[in-house]
Write an enzyme that holds these catalytic residues in place. Structure first.
Site: not given
Length: 384
Positions: A200-201, A228, A321, A324
């Site tokens: 993600s991030t 993401h 973040m 997940d």
């Protein structure tokens, strides 16, 4: 010059506990909306709002923000031009690029990450604010997580008792942030039939760096990635990963047969799973509800892969973040597969990999630059 300074009650000094934000966008509507959202958070304050990148560059040293929300398309000086100038004046500045959902802006946003931006966020159009709640949640969470290390550095340590010895006082003052503790589990000694990656991030940078060393792996097993990301952005990400790995990389397509030698990326806005189609493995996509506040989410890919390959899986959870991938990773381990997580020091945000590590499902927690080599060893049957 178009710049709105924060109220005088908010000092320019960063000695306070609130996260100081500079909002840079040529749309007064967008600046106003973002500013109201930020001011509604008790741990944040809008230090200034600027109409152009040039305004931001001229004011950055005086305003001294912790983070900048930087639009891409602006008059006088656009975001991609302003970015390196802002970072040159404040090295630890957290810059989040904001752009509309177009292929061009997706390409620019990913380029900005290579130039030092911390992250990106797709913004709602000023004349169409559908999805604004999602944008607001994502923006606030990214600001909070990306500036966490800055905030930790400047929050003073509680004083020691007067009787403390000078040496203890010095050690207390210099004590670094303690990394989280976790335990590792032994590797299941089964060669993977597929490599699954969730991020993600900070993920686009991490994936591109990791892809450079994955060419031998891709030749042996299919690689499936969930990052993401919104639509358009995953199209550009696939191109970047393909160039970095020198192997075919593309967004997954409904019904597409999964084969070694290929990298498949979950399309923005869709969950990607795998399933049996006759004697083959095929991709299945859906636009169902968000999972872990995301679509695409990592857990659907991880869990569906167990139905196809049982425990013959290696899952890698990179920077991001939230948590997940942890639940799906737990199921992979229970089925006989293995999980590797990126370490805290090299993660932009140690949320997803941290959740996996602290859940005790990882057999290795490694710096990003060691993950590719470890994957290659495992694919060769070396689990040491």
């Amino acid at each position: 010059m178009s710049i709105d300074l924060a109220a005088a009650s908010h000092p320019v000094s960063t000695s306070g506990e609130r996260i100081r934000i500079m909002v840079v966008d040529d749309s007064a509507i967008i600046r106003g909306i973002i500013s109201r959202w930020i001011e509604a958070e008790t741990d944040m304050v809008v230090a200034a709002s600027c109409r152009t990148g040039l305004d931001a560059v001229n004011q950055i040293e005086r305003i001294n923000p912790d983070a900048v929300i930087l639009d891409i398309e602006m008059p006088d000086m656009d975001g991609i031009t302003a970015l390196p100038l802002l970072l040159a004046k404040k090295r630890d500045l957290v810059v989040i690029m904001a752009s509309t959902l177009t292929l061009r802006n997706a390409e620019i946003s990913l380029k900005a990450l290579s130039l030092g931006a911390a992250d990106y966020i797709p913004k709602p159009e000023s004349n169409h604010l559908g999805g604004a709640d999602t944008f607001r949640h994502e923006l606030v969470q990214k600001i909070r997580h990306l500036t966490a290390r800055l905030v930790r550095r400047r929050v003073p340590s509680p004083p020691l008792a007067p009787s403390a010895a000078p040496s203890a006082l010095a050690a207390h003052a210099a004590a670094p942030f303690a990394p989280a503790k976790f335990s590792l589990r032994p590797f299941h000694k089964t060669r993977p039939q597929a490599l699954l990656i969730g991020s993600s991030t900070g993920g686009p940078q991490a994936l591109t760096a990791l892809a450079a060393g994955l060419a031998p792996v891709v030749d042996r097993v299919p690689v499936l990635i969930t990052q993401h990301m919104p639509p358009a952005f995953t199209t550009i990400l696939a191109q970047h990963i393909g160039r970095a790995s020198s192997r075919p990389a593309q967004e997954g397509v409904e019904g597409q047969i999964v084969k070694p030698g290929n990298i498949y990326i979950a399309p923005g806005g869709l969950h990607m799973r795998v399933g049996r189609q006759g004697g083959n493995v095929a991709i299945a996509l859906d636009d169902g509800p968000q999972i872990n506040f995301c679509r695409p989410a990592v857990d659907p890919l991880f869990m569906s892969a167990i139905d196809v390959w049982r425990g013959d899986l290696l899952a890698v959870i990179l920077t991001g973040m939230g948590s997940d991938g942890m639940r799906g990773g737990k199921d992979i381990v229970a089925a006989g597969g293995n999980v590797i997580a990126q370490d805290e020091a090299t993660s932009v945000v140690w949320g997803m990999p941290g959740a996996a590590a602290q859940a005790g499902i990882c057999s290795a927690v490694l710096p990003l630059n060691q993950i590719g080599q470890k994957i290659q060893k495992i694919l060769s049957g070396d689990f040491s």
